[in-house]
Scaffold this active site. Structure first.
Site, PDB file in Angstrom:
ATOM      1  CG  HIS A 155     -14.660  18.582 -29.001  1.00 39.89           C
ATOM      2  ND1 HIS A 155     -14.173  17.004 -28.167  1.00 39.89           N
ATOM      3  CD2 HIS A 155     -14.752  19.554 -28.174  1.00 39.89           C
ATOM      4  CE1 HIS A 155     -14.147  17.444 -27.134  1.00 39.89           C
ATOM      5  NE2 HIS A 155     -13.530  19.185 -27.000  1.00 39.89           N
ATOM      6  CG  ASN A 181     -18.412  18.154 -18.045  1.00 42.14           C
ATOM      7  OD1 ASN A 181     -18.881  17.492 -17.553  1.00 42.14           O
ATOM      8  ND2 ASN A 181     -17.423  18.734 -17.533  1.00 42.14           N
ATOM      9  CB  ALA A 194     -14.884  22.790 -24.913  1.00 43.87           C
TER      10      ALA A 194
END
Length: 274
Positions: A226, A196, A128
């Site tokens: 993010h 992760n 991701a």
């Protein structure tokens, strides 16, 4: 000619059939050149057999040990605590293991030793995140700082061990709230189902103890967001991504697509990216 092509096909197993695993399995069932889905693993074998029977490829529902013997590539997309059980048999047989629960690698570095000893390989997909190609390239020189800020919908963080241990209640917050600041290693322990991504970033760059992270719970958003900054002697990197969640709010849709892109690279006559 057809036999020669079949010999080149890579046999793939998926452990386990959660949201991401089923998404990958369906895509492989539709077809990726040079890739063949032959096995799946699941906690509920009877339900998995019924689900697998709906696929054209009819993969076998196998144990982790049997999957290791049957497959060239094992894809781990399971709860983090299952990583050693899934990866050890495959790596011992010199197979490739695609690891999505890469945060668990920090407590299971012996898996790297097993891969080295037996000729296996651990593959950590971009997942991701974005820009890991650039970070690994920068790491060939000198990286001085890596910082990441993550904003997640509240429901994507509920149940995280760190929040429970610290007594942090976020169910009813009305504005974005910082719930964590620390290293990638600390985040992997405190948010094993959520972060992760930062461990993958740390493994590509300067390691889990020097990679810094902030986590914000934000009731105003519906996507996992993010932002990464990297300072190095080769480039200054600034990257942002907004991931659309799957039915599991802890996981973005692009996670499964990242695995599929990795598999395509393995058998493609042309590969783009580092």
């Amino acid at each position: 000619m057809q036999a020669s092509q079949n010999e080149k096909r890579k046999r793939v197993g998926i452990a386990v059939l959660g949201t991401v695993g089923k998404s990958i399995a369906k895509a492989l069932d539709e077809g990726i050149p040079g890739i063949e889905l032959v096995a799946v693993a699941a906690r509920n074998v009877d339900v998995a057999k019924e689900w697998a029977a709906s696929l054209h490829s009819r993969p076998v529902v196998a144990s982790f040990e049997d999957m290791a013997r049957m497959c060239d590539i094992v894809i781990e997309c399971a709860p983090a605590h299952l990583l050693p059980e899934i990866a050890t048999p495959a790596l011992t047989l010199g197979k490739q293991v695609v690891v999505l629960s890469c945060g668990a690698l920090l407590d299971n570095e012996i898996l790297i030793d097993i891969a080295r000893e037996h000729g296996g390989q651990i593959l950590v997909p971009t997942g991701a995140l974005l820009g890991l190609d650039a970070v690994t390239a920068a790491a060939e020189g000198r990286i001085t700082a890596v910082n990441m800020v993550t904003r997640k919908p509240v429901k994507g963080l509920l149940g995280a061990p760190y929040l429970e241990a610290q007594g942090i209640v976020i169910d009813a917050i009305e504005e974005k709230t910082r719930v964590f600041a620390g290293t990638a290693r600390e985040a992997a322990k405190g948010f094993p189902a959520n972060l992760n991504v930062v461990v993958a970033l740390s493994l590509a760059g300067i390691g889990p103890d020097r990679t810094k992270l902030e986590i914000w719970a934000d009731p105003t958003i519906t996507r996992n967001m993010h932002t990464i900054t990297v300072e190095s002697d080769a480039a200054m990197l600034s990257m942002s991504i907004e991931n659309i969640p799957t039915d599991n709010p802890k996981t973005g849709r692009i996670t499964a697509q990242s695995v599929l892109a990795l598999l395509r690279k393995m058998t493609s006559p042309m590969r783009v990216g580092t």
